[in-house]
Design a protein around this motif. Structure first.
Motif, PDB file in Angstrom:
ATOM      1  N   LEU A  30       0.825  -1.208   0.000  1.00  0.00           N
ATOM      2  CA  LEU A  30       0.000   0.000   0.000  1.00  0.00           C
ATOM      3  C   LEU A  30       0.861   1.261   0.000  1.00  0.00           C
ATOM      4  CD1 LEU A  30      -2.808  -1.054   2.526  1.00  0.00           C
ATOM      5  CD2 LEU A  30      -2.934  -0.967   0.021  1.00  0.00           C
ATOM      6  N   LEU A  33       1.926   2.018  -3.504  1.00  0.00           N
ATOM      7  CA  LEU A  33       0.860   2.666  -4.277  1.00  0.00           C
ATOM      8  C   LEU A  33       0.616   4.090  -3.808  1.00  0.00           C
ATOM      9  CD1 LEU A  33      -1.632  -0.325  -4.625  1.00  0.00           C
ATOM     10  CD2 LEU A  33      -0.264   0.731  -6.433  1.00  0.00           C
ATOM     11  N   GLU A  34       0.737   4.343  -2.523  1.00  0.00           N
ATOM     12  CA  GLU A  34       0.580   5.709  -2.005  1.00  0.00           C
ATOM     13  C   GLU A  34       1.628   6.639  -2.610  1.00  0.00           C
ATOM     14  OE1 GLU A  34       0.875   5.143   2.168  1.00  0.00           O
ATOM     15  OE2 GLU A  34      -1.222   4.513   2.417  1.00  0.00           O
ATOM     16  N   ARG A  53      -5.543   4.591  -7.875  1.00  0.00           N
ATOM     17  CA  ARG A  53      -6.386   4.659  -6.678  1.00  0.00           C
ATOM     18  C   ARG A  53      -7.271   3.415  -6.577  1.00  0.00           C
ATOM     19  NH1 ARG A  53      -9.507  10.261  -6.131  1.00  0.00           N
ATOM     20  NH2 ARG A  53     -10.323   9.145  -4.300  1.00  0.00           N
ATOM     21  N   TYR A  56      -5.217   0.548  -5.339  1.00  0.00           N
ATOM     22  CA  TYR A  56      -4.970   0.721  -3.903  1.00  0.00           C
ATOM     23  C   TYR A  56      -6.157   0.201  -3.092  1.00  0.00           C
ATOM     24  CZ  TYR A  56      -4.138   3.127   0.544  1.00  0.00           C
ATOM     25  OH  TYR A  56      -3.952   3.420   1.888  1.00  0.00           O
ATOM     26  N   LYS A  60      -6.260  -3.147  -0.625  1.00  0.00           N
ATOM     27  CA  LYS A  60      -6.631  -2.892   0.764  1.00  0.00           C
ATOM     28  C   LYS A  60      -7.869  -3.693   1.155  1.00  0.00           C
ATOM     29  CE  LYS A  60      -7.071   1.116   3.860  1.00  0.00           C
ATOM     30  NZ  LYS A  60      -7.100   2.603   3.883  1.00  0.00           N
TER      31      LYS A  60
END
Length: 224
Positions: A30, A33-34, A53, A56, A60
């Motif tokens: 994560l 990806l952030e 997004r 992500y 998650k």
């Protein structure tokens, strides 16, 4: 990797215990990806931002709900209850006791399950739907299972997660293990996973026994 962890992994594999991804490994994915989202925003790449997004949220949700990849791919905004912080999932796996063939009128081969979600995941889904005007009855993840497998492996590689763990079912197993380690009763976990037979859920207790032994070995009992 410590010898104890190696021994635990060897024991798990020898007993045919499911391979599972850990929360730390998912968190690393994560973070990757952030960081990508931050860079994409700076470059003003709108379509790529939307896609990243979505990836992500998918990764998650895959870990935090424990649903099967086919079930998550069927998720629509209307199946997310923002007030109660739950998602409604159609359990797409038929029970083995059901006879083959098409169901009769009024008889569904599938059942629904309600899974709680935390504020963070709820906010991610809500913000994404609002930002891109996602229709309540449209799929949140309009891509194929093959595409999901592809980008999970790509993100996992960037996060230095072993390739054999970068599979949707490893996330489902990881969810189960993490829940048990945090005190979720096995009957509740059975309901969340949609297992018709609790025997299928008890396999995860073998993993937690290995994890608990690892924790115990790390405790310093004697004075030096």
């Amino acid at each position: 990797m410590s010898n104890l962890v190696k021994q635990s992994l060897s024991l798990a594999l020898s007993k045919n215990i499911p391979v599972y991804i850990t929360k730390d490994e998912v968190d690393r994915m994560l973070v990757v990806l952030e960081e990508e989202i931050k860079t994409i925003k700076q470059k003003g790449q709108k379509e790529r931002l939307k896609s990243t997004r979505r990836k992500y949220i998918f990764i998650k949700a895959l870990f935090q709900t424990g649903v099967r990849v086919s079930e998550l791919l069927s998720l629509t905004p209307s199946m997310v209850n923002r007030e109660e912080r739950t998602i409604r999932i159609i359990n797409l796996k038929r029970h083995k006791t059901r006879k083959r063939g098409r169901p009769t009128t009024g008889d569904s081969p599938y059942v629904e399950k309600i899974i709680p979600i935390n504020d963070s995941l709820r906010a991610d889904i809500s913000d994404y739907c609002l930002d891109y005007g996602i229709n309540p009855d449209k799929k949140l993840f309009p891509f194929s299972r093959r595409y999901a497998l592809k980008f999970i492996k790509e993100v996992g590689e960037k996060a230095n997660v072993p390739a054999y763990k970068c599979h949707p079912h490893a996330f489902r197993h990881g969810f189960a293990v993490y829940c048990l380690l945090n005190g979720v009763p096995i009957t509740v976990l059975q309901e969340w996973l949609g297992h018709s037979d609790i025997f299928n859920t008890t396999i995860y207790t073998k993993i937690t026994q290995i994890e608990n032994r690892t924790f115990f070995e790390n405790i310093e009992w004697e004075k030096h």
